[in-house]
Design a protein around this motif. Structure first.
Motif, mmCIF file in Angstrom:
data_model
loop_
_atom_site.group_PDB
_atom_site.id
_atom_site.type_symbol
_atom_site.label_atom_id
_atom_site.label_comp_id
_atom_site.label_asym_id
_atom_site.label_seq_id
_atom_site.Cartn_x
_atom_site.Cartn_y
_atom_site.Cartn_z
ATOM 1 N N LEU A 81 0.837 -1.196 0.000
ATOM 2 C CA LEU A 81 0.000 0.000 0.000
ATOM 3 C C LEU A 81 0.877 1.254 0.000
ATOM 4 C CD1 LEU A 81 -2.573 -1.179 2.666
ATOM 5 C CD2 LEU A 81 -3.058 -0.806 0.240
ATOM 6 N N PRO A 82 0.346 2.392 -0.410
ATOM 7 C CA PRO A 82 1.126 3.633 -0.387
ATOM 8 C C PRO A 82 1.611 3.986 1.016
ATOM 9 C CG PRO A 82 -0.826 3.912 -1.745
ATOM 10 C CD PRO A 82 -0.974 2.582 -1.059
ATOM 11 N N HIS A 83 2.756 4.675 1.053
ATOM 12 C CA HIS A 83 3.313 5.117 2.326
ATOM 13 C C HIS A 83 2.366 6.096 3.027
ATOM 14 C CE1 HIS A 83 7.365 3.418 1.958
ATOM 15 N NE2 HIS A 83 7.335 3.758 0.684
ATOM 16 N N TRP A 84 2.509 6.202 4.336
ATOM 17 C CA TRP A 84 1.790 7.215 5.091
ATOM 18 C C TRP A 84 2.622 7.622 6.302
ATOM 19 C CZ3 TRP A 84 -0.200 6.349 10.143
ATOM 20 C CH2 TRP A 84 -0.161 5.012 10.588
ATOM 21 N N GLN A 85 2.276 8.756 6.886
ATOM 22 C CA GLN A 85 2.973 9.277 8.063
ATOM 23 C C GLN A 85 1.948 9.513 9.179
ATOM 24 O OE1 GLN A 85 3.044 11.370 5.107
ATOM 25 N NE2 GLN A 85 4.563 9.963 4.261
ATOM 26 N N PRO A 86 2.401 9.578 10.426
ATOM 27 C CA PRO A 86 1.472 9.877 11.523
ATOM 28 C C PRO A 86 0.677 11.145 11.243
ATOM 29 C CG PRO A 86 3.585 9.186 12.409
ATOM 30 C CD PRO A 86 3.780 9.306 10.922
ATOM 31 N N GLY A 87 -0.616 11.065 11.496
ATOM 32 C CA GLY A 87 -1.518 12.173 11.210
ATOM 33 C C GLY A 87 -2.325 11.988 9.946
ATOM 34 N N CYS A 88 -1.961 11.002 9.111
ATOM 35 C CA CYS A 88 -2.677 10.769 7.855
ATOM 36 C C CYS A 88 -4.048 10.152 8.095
ATOM 37 C CB CYS A 88 -1.869 9.837 6.938
ATOM 38 S SG CYS A 88 -0.570 10.670 5.998
ATOM 39 N N ILE A 136 -11.907 8.670 21.070
ATOM 40 C CA ILE A 136 -11.486 8.182 19.757
ATOM 41 C C ILE A 136 -10.419 9.084 19.147
ATOM 42 C CG2 ILE A 136 -13.219 9.418 18.418
ATOM 43 C CD1 ILE A 136 -12.065 5.742 17.939
ATOM 44 N N GLY A 137 -10.168 10.249 19.770
ATOM 45 C CA GLY A 137 -9.083 11.119 19.327
ATOM 46 C C GLY A 137 -7.707 10.500 19.471
ATOM 47 N N ILE A 138 -7.628 9.330 20.095
ATOM 48 C CA ILE A 138 -6.348 8.636 20.204
ATOM 49 C C ILE A 138 -5.871 8.126 18.841
ATOM 50 C CG2 ILE A 138 -7.363 6.375 20.634
ATOM 51 C CD1 ILE A 138 -4.186 7.822 22.297
ATOM 52 N N THR A 139 -6.778 8.007 17.860
ATOM 53 C CA THR A 139 -6.390 7.355 16.600
ATOM 54 C C THR A 139 -5.258 8.067 15.863
ATOM 55 O OG1 THR A 139 -8.341 8.388 15.556
ATOM 56 C CG2 THR A 139 -8.528 6.090 16.238
ATOM 57 N N PRO A 140 -5.291 9.396 15.650
ATOM 58 C CA PRO A 140 -4.122 10.000 15.011
ATOM 59 C C PRO A 140 -2.955 10.187 15.976
ATOM 60 C CG PRO A 140 -5.726 11.698 15.477
ATOM 61 C CD PRO A 140 -6.367 10.390 15.862
ATOM 62 N N ILE A 141 -3.256 10.251 17.283
ATOM 63 C CA ILE A 141 -2.226 10.509 18.277
ATOM 64 C C ILE A 141 -1.339 9.293 18.503
ATOM 65 C CG2 ILE A 141 -1.851 11.039 20.724
ATOM 66 C CD1 ILE A 141 -2.696 13.462 19.129
ATOM 67 N N LEU A 142 -1.916 8.089 18.452
ATOM 68 C CA LEU A 142 -1.160 6.876 18.772
ATOM 69 C C LEU A 142 0.087 6.714 17.903
ATOM 70 C CD1 LEU A 142 -0.972 4.312 20.475
ATOM 71 C CD2 LEU A 142 -2.540 3.201 18.872
ATOM 72 N N PRO A 143 0.017 6.840 16.570
ATOM 73 C CA PRO A 143 1.251 6.733 15.775
ATOM 74 C C PRO A 143 2.245 7.855 16.074
ATOM 75 C CG PRO A 143 -0.695 6.457 14.383
ATOM 76 C CD PRO A 143 -1.180 6.962 15.703
ATOM 77 N N ARG A 149 -21.834 7.243 1.064
ATOM 78 C CA ARG A 149 -21.294 8.241 1.987
ATOM 79 C C ARG A 149 -19.767 8.236 1.908
ATOM 80 N NH1 ARG A 149 -25.262 5.740 5.455
ATOM 81 N NH2 ARG A 149 -26.913 7.197 6.082
ATOM 82 N N ARG A 150 -19.182 9.418 2.057
ATOM 83 C CA ARG A 150 -17.737 9.549 2.103
ATOM 84 C C ARG A 150 -17.347 10.029 3.484
ATOM 85 N NH1 ARG A 150 -14.182 13.413 -1.939
ATOM 86 N NH2 ARG A 150 -12.180 13.183 -0.885
ATOM 87 N N ARG A 151 -16.494 9.263 4.151
ATOM 88 C CA ARG A 151 -16.093 9.602 5.507
ATOM 89 C C ARG A 151 -14.578 9.466 5.643
ATOM 90 N NH1 ARG A 151 -20.405 11.304 5.211
ATOM 91 N NH2 ARG A 151 -22.203 11.051 6.613
ATOM 92 N N GLN A 152 -14.019 10.253 6.577
ATOM 93 C CA GLN A 152 -12.587 10.281 6.792
ATOM 94 C C GLN A 152 -12.255 9.661 8.140
ATOM 95 O OE1 GLN A 152 -12.364 14.522 6.387
ATOM 96 N NE2 GLN A 152 -11.445 14.374 4.356
ATOM 97 N N TYR A 153 -11.239 8.784 8.131
ATOM 98 C CA TYR A 153 -10.828 8.118 9.358
ATOM 99 C C TYR A 153 -9.309 8.111 9.447
ATOM 100 C CZ TYR A 153 -15.660 6.592 9.366
ATOM 101 O OH TYR A 153 -17.042 6.585 9.356
ATOM 102 N N SER A 154 -8.792 8.459 10.626
ATOM 103 C CA SER A 154 -7.354 8.529 10.842
ATOM 104 C C SER A 154 -6.737 7.140 10.801
ATOM 105 C CB SER A 154 -7.054 9.181 12.196
ATOM 106 O OG SER A 154 -7.529 10.505 12.240
ATOM 107 N N LEU A 155 -5.536 7.060 10.257
ATOM 108 C CA LEU A 155 -4.769 5.818 10.289
ATOM 109 C C LEU A 155 -4.097 5.696 11.649
ATOM 110 C CD1 LEU A 155 -3.210 5.960 6.719
ATOM 111 C CD2 LEU A 155 -4.977 4.392 7.513
ATOM 112 N N CYS A 156 -4.260 4.540 12.272
ATOM 113 C CA CYS A 156 -3.760 4.373 13.638
ATOM 114 C C CYS A 156 -2.897 3.128 13.789
ATOM 115 C CB CYS A 156 -4.920 4.336 14.637
ATOM 116 S SG CYS A 156 -6.137 3.033 14.332
ATOM 117 N N GLY A 157 -2.402 2.608 12.677
ATOM 118 C CA GLY A 157 -1.549 1.431 12.740
ATOM 119 C C GLY A 157 -0.079 1.802 12.718
ATOM 120 N N ASP A 158 0.708 0.951 12.072
ATOM 121 C CA ASP A 158 2.159 1.126 11.991
ATOM 122 C C ASP A 158 2.509 1.620 10.594
ATOM 123 O OD1 ASP A 158 4.885 0.999 11.986
ATOM 124 O OD2 ASP A 158 5.038 -1.145 12.401
ATOM 125 N N PRO A 159 3.087 2.829 10.446
ATOM 126 C CA PRO A 159 3.423 3.308 9.107
ATOM 127 C C PRO A 159 4.400 2.406 8.360
ATOM 128 C CG PRO A 159 3.488 5.111 10.687
ATOM 129 C CD PRO A 159 3.338 3.844 11.471
#
Length: 352
Positions: free
Chosen positions: A78-85, A162-169, A95-105
């Motif tokens: 998959l394409p690269h990503w950085q914390p906060g993506c 749920i604000g932990i999702t972008p913060i965790l990475p 419906r179009r919805r946005q969700y933070s990535l919270c795994g391992d980049p």
């Protein structure tokens, strides 16, 4: 005196003047050399950034919170990503919805998101919980970053629910970089907080978990207490928490970065009207509501996503009227984002 023309050849063609033959050959040669030296202009083709993903795993992380592991359909990196993506997901309903990535980049095999079900939301979170099961194929765009993590010597992270999702990475990245960091993680109860098990792998003295049922509702001063004066503060969570942190943050005492999961309240609005040309409707937009909210009362299927003016999903053509362009993604006066834009005066006529 009549000018004598060169005699024709045996086929009746007149002889060519040697001077003009030489001049023509010279310029033809120059053009050929220029053509060889001129760099080829590549054909401009639109880039399709749509990802086709498949749900590999659905896991319950907390009360009303599930995480989804999304991999590329057919495998592959998959394409690269950085914390906060984040990802823009196109749900089965459209419906179009946005969700933070919270795994391992570093994990290119799959993306991870987490979604809290909101019974009074716009239906996206409920659809994720109901319709996205293992094996479901879904399209997405991204990853995109509207909340970038900037490496600093000192960090304070503040996460609400749920604000932990972008913060965790970000926390993991700060830890791996050897930075001085702290995390304050708040919520109603411990049972409502996702990823507590993963946080146990990090130094416990750097993490403070506060719950309303045990510690009381936190105030902004308490959340910011102990932050070094030059720290980068990252905050994500409910809108009231972010607003309180912003109000309490002292300018010059480091930097404040935040991301909302809900739109900010309209604070300086003036009433105006929107005319929906195709629908034949004219609606009154009060000072404390957005045009999007008023339009959705009569057109509930109108497209929207972030409701903060950066994703562009709710962009519509402006047919008449003068709008204030409140979003960075509103570059001109031919269109507007109905989630944030308002009329400078009078009425806006939209292609809806």
């Amino acid at each position: 005196m009549r000018r004598l023309e060169p005699p024709p050849d045996l086929r009746g063609r007149r002889a060519r003047d040697p001077f003009w033959v030489a001049v023509t050959a010279y310029f033809n040669g120059v053009q050929r050399v220029r053509g060889m030296l001129r760099p080829a202009v590549p054909e401009v083709r639109p880039v399709d950034r749509t990802l086709t993903l498949v749900v590999q795993e659905v896991r319950r992380e907390a009360e009303d919170v599930v995480s989804l592991r999304l991999g590329a359909l057919g495998g592959g990196a998959l394409p690269h990503w950085q914390p906060g993506c984040h990802l823009d997901l196109r749900l089965p309903s459209g419906r179009r919805r946005q969700y933070s990535l919270c795994g391992d980049p570093a994990d290119r095999r799959a993306y991870r998101i987490a979604v809290r079900r909101l019974p009074d939301g716009g239906g996206g979170s409920a659809e994720v919980h109901r319709a996205l099961t293992e094996g479901t194929v879904i399209s997405a765009e991204g990853p995109r970053n509207a909340f970038p993590f900037l490496a600093r010597e000192r960090h304070l992270f503040i996460a609400g629910g749920i604000g932990i999702t972008p913060i965790l990475p970000m926390v993991r990245a700060a830890h791996d970089l050897g930075a001085d960091w702290r995390l304050v993680y708040t919520g109603r109860t411990r049972g409502s907080l996702p990823f507590l098990d993963e946080l146990r792998a990090l130094p416990p003295e750097r993490i403070e978990v506060r719950t309303d049922d045990r510690d009381g509702v936190p105030d902004a001063a308490g959340l910011l207490r102990g932050a070094p004066p030059d720290a980068a503060v990252y905050c994500c969570g409910p809108a009231p928490m972010i607003d309180a942190v912003r109000a309490a943050f002292v300018p010059g005492a480091g930097t404040l970065h935040y991301e909302r999961f809900a739109p900010a309240p309209v604070a300086d609005g003036r009433p105006f009207q929107v005319e929906l040309r195709r629908s034949g409707l004219t609606l009154d937009v009060p000072a404390d509501r957005s045009a999007l909210d008023v339009i959705r009362d009569v057109l509930p299927d109108v497209a929207y996503s972030c409701r903060q003016g950066f994703c562009g999903t709710c962009r519509v053509v402006l047919l008449a009227g003068e709008a204030d362009q409140r979003a960075p993604s509103d570059p001109d006066g031919d269109s507007l984002l109905v989630c944030v834009s308002r009329a400078r005066a009078g009425r806006l006529t939209l292609d809806l």
